[in-house]
Design an enzyme around this catalytic site. Structure first.
Site, PDB file in Angstrom:
ATOM      1  N   HIS A   1      -1.454   0.096   5.606  1.00  0.00           N
ATOM      2  CA  HIS A   1      -2.063   1.031   6.562  1.00  0.00           C
ATOM      3  C   HIS A   1      -1.172   2.235   6.857  1.00  0.00           C
ATOM      4  O   HIS A   1      -0.947   2.602   8.006  1.00  0.00           O
ATOM      5  CB  HIS A   1      -2.408   0.310   7.861  1.00  0.00           C
ATOM      6  CG  HIS A   1      -3.506  -0.691   7.713  1.00  0.00           C
ATOM      7  ND1 HIS A   1      -4.194  -1.206   8.784  1.00  0.00           N
ATOM      8  CD2 HIS A   1      -4.046  -1.280   6.621  1.00  0.00           C
ATOM      9  CE1 HIS A   1      -5.101  -2.076   8.369  1.00  0.00           C
ATOM     10  NE2 HIS A   1      -5.020  -2.134   7.046  1.00  0.00           N
TER      11      HIS A   1
ATOM     12  N   GLN B   1       0.810  -1.212   0.000  1.00  0.00           N
ATOM     13  CA  GLN B   1       0.000   0.000   0.000  1.00  0.00           C
ATOM     14  C   GLN B   1       0.846   1.266   0.000  1.00  0.00           C
ATOM     15  O   GLN B   1       0.324   2.374   0.045  1.00  0.00           O
ATOM     16  CB  GLN B   1      -0.930   0.005   1.218  1.00  0.00           C
ATOM     17  CG  GLN B   1      -1.955  -1.120   1.210  1.00  0.00           C
ATOM     18  CD  GLN B   1      -2.799  -1.152   2.477  1.00  0.00           C
ATOM     19  OE1 GLN B   1      -2.830  -0.208   3.258  1.00  0.00           O
ATOM     20  NE2 GLN B   1      -3.486  -2.261   2.684  1.00  0.00           N
TER      21      GLN B   1
END
Length: 203
Positions: A114, A47
């Site tokens: 995250h 991510q």
């Protein structure tokens, strides 16, 4: 390719980030894209990568923009960071000058999810940064780091003295709210209230 964020310049052109680490100026002539040089290096994986882009509230006089991105540390650790620089545009192209680190996640950890790293200014010129829990869970509830938090800073990265934990000093002084998972949306409404949306599991 993998666009992550965009914002409009005063003249109507857009700045668009791509996760792999590219920043573009998008023209109003049907979408011509022109790259911006000298963007900070990013740690592109999972991510992580180049994230948000916003203008300084006084952009029209100082030409400052802010970028969030994932960066690698020593060993197999990484974290989110925010940097600011002056956007210089001319007939020859565009570049970022005088890029300075404003903030980084503390501590850096393993894994590549995250990050959060959404950024926004309020009407008083304070910079708010959404910092994800980096899939480590417990640090979101702890005050000895800024994972799983929304932090509030001055535009140069210093800490406002009226932050709720300012007297504790160090990284704790940055904290505005805690207990967040993966905050990927951050915006102020017309009444000045801060809204945060998070990516998370179903109940």
């Amino acid at each position: 390719n993998e666009p992550w964020a965009m914002t409009f310049l005063p003249d109507g052109r857009m700045l668009v980030t791509e996760k792999r680490g590219r920043l573009y100026v998008v023209e109003q002539d049907g979408g011509t894209t022109r790259p911006v040089e000298d963007v900070p290096n990013v740690d592109y994986r999972g991510q992580g990568g180049l994230g948000d882009v916003i203008l300084h509230p006084d952009y029209e006089t100082n030409e400052l923009i802010y970028l969030s991105y994932a960066e690698s540390g020593v060993g197999n650790v990484r974290g989110a960071a925010v940097g600011g620089g002056r956007l210089v545009m001319g007939y020859w192209g565009s570049r970022l000058d005088d890029v300075e680190l404003i903030w980084r996640q503390n501590p850096m950890v393993t894994d590549d999810g995250h990050y959060g790293h959404r950024i926004v200014f309020d009407s008083d010129g304070y910079l708010f940064i959404a910092s994800g829990d980096r899939q480590k869970f417990d640090p979101a509830q702890q005050l000895n780091g800024n994972l799983g938090k929304i932090v509030r800073l001055n535009d140069d990265g210093s800490v406002p003295e009226d932050n709720p934990f300012y007297e504790r000093g160090d990284v704790t002084a940055e904290i505005w709210t805690l207990g967040h998972r993966n905050p990927l949306g951050l915006a102020f409404d017309q009444d000045g209230r801060l809204w945060c949306t998070e990516m998370g599991p179903l109940h």
